[in-house]
Motif scaffolding. Structure first.
Motif, PDB file in Angstrom:
ATOM      1  N   LYS A  62       0.835  -1.213   0.000  1.00 19.61           N
ATOM      2  CA  LYS A  62       0.000   0.000   0.000  1.00 19.61           C
ATOM      3  C   LYS A  62       0.867   1.260   0.000  1.00 19.61           C
ATOM      4  O   LYS A  62       0.588   2.217  -0.729  1.00 19.61           O
ATOM      5  CB  LYS A  62      -0.923  -0.015   1.218  1.00 19.61           C
ATOM      6  CG  LYS A  62      -1.744   1.221   1.409  1.00 19.61           C
ATOM      7  CD  LYS A  62      -3.090   1.073   0.810  1.00 19.61           C
ATOM      8  CE  LYS A  62      -3.992   2.215   1.245  1.00 19.61           C
ATOM      9  NZ  LYS A  62      -5.139   2.306   0.372  1.00 19.61           N
ATOM     10  N   GLU A  66       0.744   4.076  -2.828  1.00 20.95           N
ATOM     11  CA  GLU A  66       0.345   5.442  -2.465  1.00 20.95           C
ATOM     12  C   GLU A  66       1.350   6.478  -2.950  1.00 20.95           C
ATOM     13  O   GLU A  66       0.975   7.616  -3.234  1.00 20.95           O
ATOM     14  CB  GLU A  66       0.144   5.567  -0.959  1.00 20.95           C
ATOM     15  CG  GLU A  66      -1.138   4.931  -0.477  1.00 20.95           C
ATOM     16  CD  GLU A  66      -1.321   5.000   1.023  1.00 20.95           C
ATOM     17  OE1 GLU A  66      -0.311   5.171   1.764  1.00 20.95           O
ATOM     18  OE2 GLU A  66      -2.470   4.876   1.468  1.00 20.95           O
ATOM     19  N   ASP A  71      -3.740   2.531  -5.662  1.00 24.50           N
ATOM     20  CA  ASP A  71      -4.305   1.734  -4.581  1.00 24.50           C
ATOM     21  C   ASP A  71      -4.311   0.266  -5.006  1.00 24.50           C
ATOM     22  O   ASP A  71      -3.950  -0.061  -6.137  1.00 24.50           O
ATOM     23  CB  ASP A  71      -5.729   2.212  -4.282  1.00 24.50           C
ATOM     24  CG  ASP A  71      -6.197   1.837  -2.881  1.00 24.50           C
ATOM     25  OD1 ASP A  71      -5.643   0.894  -2.286  1.00 24.50           O
ATOM     26  OD2 ASP A  71      -7.126   2.489  -2.383  1.00 24.50           O
ATOM     27  N   TYR A  72      -4.778  -0.596  -4.112  1.00 23.06           N
ATOM     28  CA  TYR A  72      -4.831  -2.032  -4.404  1.00 23.06           C
ATOM     29  C   TYR A  72      -5.605  -2.333  -5.682  1.00 23.06           C
ATOM     30  O   TYR A  72      -5.297  -3.281  -6.385  1.00 23.06           O
ATOM     31  CB  TYR A  72      -5.482  -2.800  -3.247  1.00 23.06           C
ATOM     32  CG  TYR A  72      -4.725  -2.761  -1.945  1.00 23.06           C
ATOM     33  CD1 TYR A  72      -3.443  -3.290  -1.830  1.00 23.06           C
ATOM     34  CD2 TYR A  72      -5.306  -2.210  -0.808  1.00 23.06           C
ATOM     35  CE1 TYR A  72      -2.760  -3.252  -0.636  1.00 23.06           C
ATOM     36  CE2 TYR A  72      -4.635  -2.176   0.395  1.00 23.06           C
ATOM     37  CZ  TYR A  72      -3.361  -2.698   0.483  1.00 23.06           C
ATOM     38  OH  TYR A  72      -2.689  -2.665   1.677  1.00 23.06           O
ATOM     39  N   TYR A  98      -7.795  -7.318   1.819  1.00 23.27           N
ATOM     40  CA  TYR A  98      -7.276  -6.047   1.302  1.00 23.27           C
ATOM     41  C   TYR A  98      -7.754  -5.751  -0.123  1.00 23.27           C
ATOM     42  O   TYR A  98      -7.524  -4.660  -0.633  1.00 23.27           O
ATOM     43  CB  TYR A  98      -5.745  -6.058   1.310  1.00 23.27           C
ATOM     44  CG  TYR A  98      -5.159  -5.926   2.689  1.00 23.27           C
ATOM     45  CD1 TYR A  98      -4.817  -4.676   3.199  1.00 23.27           C
ATOM     46  CD2 TYR A  98      -4.953  -7.043   3.491  1.00 23.27           C
ATOM     47  CE1 TYR A  98      -4.286  -4.546   4.466  1.00 23.27           C
ATOM     48  CE2 TYR A  98      -4.422  -6.922   4.767  1.00 23.27           C
ATOM     49  CZ  TYR A  98      -4.089  -5.670   5.243  1.00 23.27           C
ATOM     50  OH  TYR A  98      -3.561  -5.546   6.506  1.00 23.27           O
TER      51      TYR A  98
END
Length: 155
Positions: A62, A66, A71-72, A98
């Protein structure tokens, strides 16, 4: 020197253990190096269980994402390296918490040994779609010539 390849080295991510970048970006493609459960503040391994270590790995991923505003959801492929596949279900529970559908493509393999004798390492292929997302959002709001009053399209 490759002028098209940009190294991504987030301040808040664990430092590389060797001559590699935490991630490199080439056009819209981002390749994250394998992340292990290193605590970026202490440089020590975080956790002793597969669950604890997987949480730290996902947090490290993450932080790298970032750094680029990603993002994921931008991950399209992961490769998971485990020291013990008998912990596969426990890893999946944490890993899956996640992510959202559509889940990234994935490979998962057991290997003899990982750096610092950790239980898990995850590498990722990511696509930076931010520019395309902004273009789509602008199109959905209409075009500037009609003030957006054309049912989502340009007049």
């Amino acid at each position: 020197m490759n002028v098209f390849l940009k190294a991504i080295k987030p301040e808040k991510a664990p430092k590389a253990l060797g001559p590699y970048s935490p991630a490199v970006k080439l056009g819209d493609f981002v390749y994250l190096s394998g992340q292990i459960p290193l605590n970026p503040e202490t440089g020590e391994i975080e956790g002793t269980t597969i669950e604890e270590q997987t949480h730290q790995v996902m947090k490290n991923i993450k932080v790298v994402l970032e750094e680029m505003g990603l993002d994921y959801r931008h991950i399209v492929k992961t490769t998971i390296f485990m020291s013990d596949l008998s912990e596969f279900d426990r890893l999946n529970e944490v890993y899956g918490s996640y992510l959202e559908e559509p889940y990234p493509a994935r490979s998962c393999v057991q290997i003899a040994r990982l750096p610092k004798d950790v239980k898990v390492e995850i590498e990722c292929i990511v696509i930076d779609t931010l520019v395309y997302e902004q273009q789509m959002a602008a199109q959905q709001g209409g075009c500037s010539s009609c003030g957006g009053g054309c049912d989502g399209g340009c007049c």
